[in-house]
Structure formats: structure tokens, C-alpha cells
Write an enzyme that holds these catalytic residues in place. Structure first.
Site, short mmCIF file in Angstrom:
data_model
loop_
_atom_site.label_atom_id
_atom_site.label_comp_id
_atom_site.label_asym_id
_atom_site.label_seq_id
_atom_site.Cartn_x
_atom_site.Cartn_y
_atom_site.Cartn_z
N HIS A 54 -5.37 -3.38 -2.83
CA HIS A 54 -5.03 -2.43 -3.89
C HIS A 54 -4.97 -3.06 -5.28
O HIS A 54 -4.60 -2.39 -6.24
CB HIS A 54 -3.71 -1.73 -3.56
N LYS A 108 -11.83 0.44 -1.74
CA LYS A 108 -10.89 1.14 -2.62
C LYS A 108 -11.44 1.16 -4.04
O LYS A 108 -12.37 1.89 -4.31
CB LYS A 108 -9.52 0.50 -2.43
N SER A 111 0.79 -1.22 0.00
CA SER A 111 0.00 0.00 0.00
C SER A 111 0.83 1.28 0.00
O SER A 111 0.36 2.31 -0.47
CB SER A 111 -0.96 0.01 1.19
C1 LIG Z 1 -6.97 -0.19 3.32
C2 LIG Z 1 -6.36 -1.50 3.62
C3 LIG Z 1 -6.98 -2.39 4.50
C4 LIG Z 1 -8.17 -2.00 5.33
O1 LIG Z 1 -9.33 -2.03 4.62
P1 LIG Z 1 -10.58 -1.13 5.10
O2 LIG Z 1 -11.71 -1.69 4.34
O3 LIG Z 1 -10.24 0.27 4.76
O4 LIG Z 1 -10.72 -1.33 6.58
C5 LIG Z 1 -6.44 -3.64 4.62
N1 LIG Z 1 -5.33 -4.02 3.95
C6 LIG Z 1 -4.68 -3.18 3.12
C7 LIG Z 1 -3.47 -3.64 2.40
C8 LIG Z 1 -5.18 -1.88 2.94
O5 LIG Z 1 -4.53 -1.03 2.16
#
Ligand SMILES: *Cc1c(COP(=O)(O)O)cnc(C)c1O
Length: 398
Positions: free
Chosen positions: A209, A244, A181
Site C-alpha cells: 500500500h 494496487k 492494509s
Molecule cells: C493485497 C496485499 C497483498 C497481496 O497482493 P496481491 O498482488 O493482491 O496478491 C499482499 N500484502 C498486502 C499487505 C496486501 O495488502
């Protein structure tokens, strides 16, 4: 009482200030395209994980409204009591089919998914093998499980092989982001899976992602590696967030039927939390259709990524600012010191461009960076403006 530890908080906050580590929240409203109104000011934003530009999509909004009409706003209970709506059930089936795995389980958020599923799988006496740059929720889930944690250097498969070979634990779990990320680097999924087969380990992949962006029709990193449908492996537990590229909220895990059933029975963050509202499941069903259909969003995004990389590589030559080796929508610009990264963020802000500075502890000490996130909602002109502005800033801030 004199000198209570409660009096320390203002002092500790000052310490954050001095280290340039104090974070502040902005109040934002969508302002069309990739623009956000931030504290009343319209800004061009490169900070959202809404990679396909779906969070404002009329079909998703309409589906959410229809879901609210049919199911109300709240789910009322845990999925194991009365919270598992017909909309959530339908979404789980669609998610499993979408990623080409036998079964899926839908969670209300990604963070709590990983914090819950790892302790449901692993306990004292078991062993977890974790990439050094894994997301915080994988790290916290591993800690909570009480299994022994072996951290291997980022993407270092030889080190991982060695650690796996020297572990005498019966149950071994390898955990990794599929797309990292804060760096935009990608795990070598077939190689990870081969190691897991050799050492009888399970692979948990967090594709927060990659889902929606990578693979045929946006089916994610596992599908990109060809490991779906008839080629799916029961050694992979796939996890992705729907907050996302999918443009809404929530998350899911998918994999072997018995494995997913076990998680449904044993994941505390699933059992003891209220199910996600059906209106979100309705929006997400619509999102899956748009993700599969709108190939142009991925094509456009990839063109923007290439445009930014070639423009910045040329513009920043000799500046000491280094674009990291990423071919994903996450394009980190490594600056180094915290104060320099903050000054760069501030310089962009003064020109109504918003790129967040990411500092320790989110990233290692001395690697503060601007995390540029591109989206299909950006135009070529948006990206060109960012390139020009950063090129100028790198000269003035040197
Ligand atoms: C954003 C993210 C999460 C968390 O997900 P949410 O739905 O925002 O709680 C988990 N793992 C990774 C790699 C992330 O980037």
C-alpha cells in the site's frame, strides 16, 4: 452413508449468516472516474486499491495490447523454464532501478510471493517476528516455514526488541507491512532496521500500500525512509504488489543480489508456477513511467485525504464512529459491531456509494469498520458527497 461431514456445509454457511459474516461478490464493470457499475447500477466507489487511478489508464492499456501482440497472452511456463520473457526481464531491471535496490524478482501475485519467500528463507529452528496486524499472506508464509513465530503487538518496537534479544535462533526474520492494509498505520522503518542490525535479523517489508504512493516519485516506503540507492541496506528485503497503485497485477521482491538469487532458486511459489504473462510486464513498465511522471496524482490524493479527514472529524463528532489515525489513502472508519458496520455499508449503498464493511476475521473482534479507500481518480465533489452522506447516516443509525 448417513451424517456425512459433507452435509455440514449448508449449516456452517447459515452460521456465517447469523454472525453477519457471510461475504458476497458483486459483479462490476468500470463506469468512468471512480465509478463502478455494480450489478447494473452506477456507484461511486471508495473500495479500490487503485490509489493512483491507473488501472484504466490509456497508456497502460495500450502497452498491454502491444505486449499481447508481441508475446501472445500466456507465458507458457515457469520462469525457470521458458516463461521468463524479455518483457519480464526488462521489468525486473526497471523495478530494481525504480526502488533503488540492487536486484528485483517479478512474481505473478503478491499473496503467493510472501507465502513462498518466507519458507525459502526460514525453516525449523529459525525465528520469525511478526507484527500482530500483518497481512494474511505474511502470516501464512511464516506458518508454512515451520520457523518459530513471535507475534508482537502492533507497532510495539520495545516488545519486538525484547523478543529479538531473548531468541537464541541463529537466523531471525522480522516481517511487517509498511502500510497496514486495514488500519492505514505505517511501520517505523528506520527503527525496525536499527533493531534488525542490533540483533542480526533480516527485515522483510511488505509495501503493497506504499509503492507508487509514498516516497519521492512514488518509489515507496523504503525510499521515503531514505533507504535506497547508496543508502540501501542489505538487511532489508523489500516486497510490493503491482496490483494496487501500479494499477495492474503481480508483485516483486527487491534487495541484495545474493539474497534475491537465493529466492529465485528456492521459492516454491516462483519455481512451480507459470510466469506472469508478458503483456502485464509491458503494462507495468508503462505504469512505472506514469507513476514517476505524474506527481499531480500523489498531490491530488493527499489533498483528498486531508479533505476527508477534516470533513469527517467535524461531521462525526459525538457519533461514536471514529476515524482511525491514518494519513494514507486507507481511511478506516471504526464502527464496532458487525451489524452496525453492515447497516452503514447498506445505507451508503442505497445512496449509490460503495464502501466495504470489513469484519472479523480480517480485523479483530469488535472492530468492524468501513474501509474507505481514496484514489487520485476521485474528485473533491466525490469526497464531499461521502462526507455528507456519512454524517447523515451516523445520526440516523445511532
Ligand atoms: C493485497 C496485499 C497483498 C497481496 O497482493 P496481491 O498482488 O493482491 O496478491 C499482499 N500484502 C498486502 C499487505 C496486501 O495488502
Amino acid at each position: 452413508m448417513t451424517n456425512s461431514w459433507l452435509d455440514d456445509f449448508p449449516v456452517r454457511i447459515k452460521e456465517l449468516d447469523h454472525a453477519h459474516l457471510r461475504r458476497r461478490r458483486a459483479v462490476v464493470t468500470p463506469d468512468g472516474g471512480a465509478r463502478l457499475k455494480v450489478d447494473g447500477r452506477s456507484m461511486l466507489a471508495f473500495c479500490s486499491n487503485d490509489y493512483l487511478g491507473l488501472s484504466q489508464h490509456p497508456e497502460l492499456v495500450q502497452a498491454a495490447c502491444a505486449g499481447a501482440q508481441a508475446f501472445g497472452v500466456g507465458s507458457g511456463g515457469s520462469p525457470l523454464v521458458s516463461g521468463h520473457s524479455a518483457a519480464n526481464e526488462a521489468l525486473e531491471q526497471e523495478l530494481a532501478a525504480f526502488v533503488g535496490l540492487p536486484r528485483a524478482l517479478y512474481f505473478y501475485a503478491g499473496f503467493s510471493t510472501n507465502v513462498g519467500i518466507i519458507p525459502a528463507l526460514m525453516g525449523a529452528g529459525d525465528a520469525i517476528f511478526s507484527d500482530a496486524l500483518n497481512h494474511a499472506c505474511l502470516i501464512d508464509g511464516a506458518r508454512l516455514s515451520r520457523a518459530q513465530i513471535h507475534r508482537y503487538a502492533h507497532l510495539d518496537l520495545a516488545a519486538l526488541d525484547h523478543e529479538l534479544a531473548h531468541s537464541s535462533a541463529r537466523r531471525k526474520l522480522v516481517i511487517s507491512d509498511a502500510v497496514f492494509s486495514m488500519d492505514g498505520t505505517c511501520a517505523d522503518i528506520p527503527a525496525l532496521l536499527a533493531l534488525c542490525e542490533r540483533h542480526d535479523a533480516l527485515l522483510l517489508l511488505d509495501d503493497a500500500h506504499g509503492f507508487g504512493v509514498k516516497g519521492p516519485q512514488g518509489r515507496g516506503s523504503l525510499a521515503e525512509a531514505g533507504l535506497y540507492g547508496a543508502q540501501a541496506s542489505r538487511r532489508v528485503l523489500y516486497m510490493a504488489t503491482l496490483s494496487k497503485a501500479a494499477g495492474a497485477a503481480g508483485a516483486f521482491v527487491a534487495g541484495d543480489d545474493a539474497l534475491v538469487e537465493w529466492l529465485l532458486q528456492k521459492t516454491r511459489s516462483y519455481i512451480f508456477a507459470t510466469a506472469a504473462p508478458a503483456l502485464l510486464a509491458s503494462a507495468l513498465s508503462a505504469s512505472l513511467r506514469v507513476i514517476a511522471q505524474d506527481e499531480w496524482r500523489r498531490t491530488h490524493l493527499n489533498q483528498l485525504i486531508a479533505r476527508l479527514r477534516s470533513g469527517l472529524t467535524a461531521g462525526l463528532q459525538g457519533s461514536g464512529w471514529q476515524l482511525s489515525e491514518s494519513h494514507t489513502a486507507i481511511q478506516p472508519l471504526l464502527i464496532g459491531p458487525n451489524d452496525k458496520a453492515l447497516a452503514a455499508m447498506q445505507g451508503l449503498r442505497e445512496r449509490d456509494i460503495w464502501v466495504p464493511a470489513i469484519r472479523p476475521p480480517t480485523v479483530p473482534e469488535g472492530t468492524a469498520r468501513l474501509r474507505i479507500a481514496l484514489s487520485a481518480a476521485h474528485t473533491e465533489a466525490d469526497v464531499d458527497l461521502l462526507i455528507e452522506t456519512l454524517t447523515t447516516l451516523a445520526k440516523t443509525l445511532r
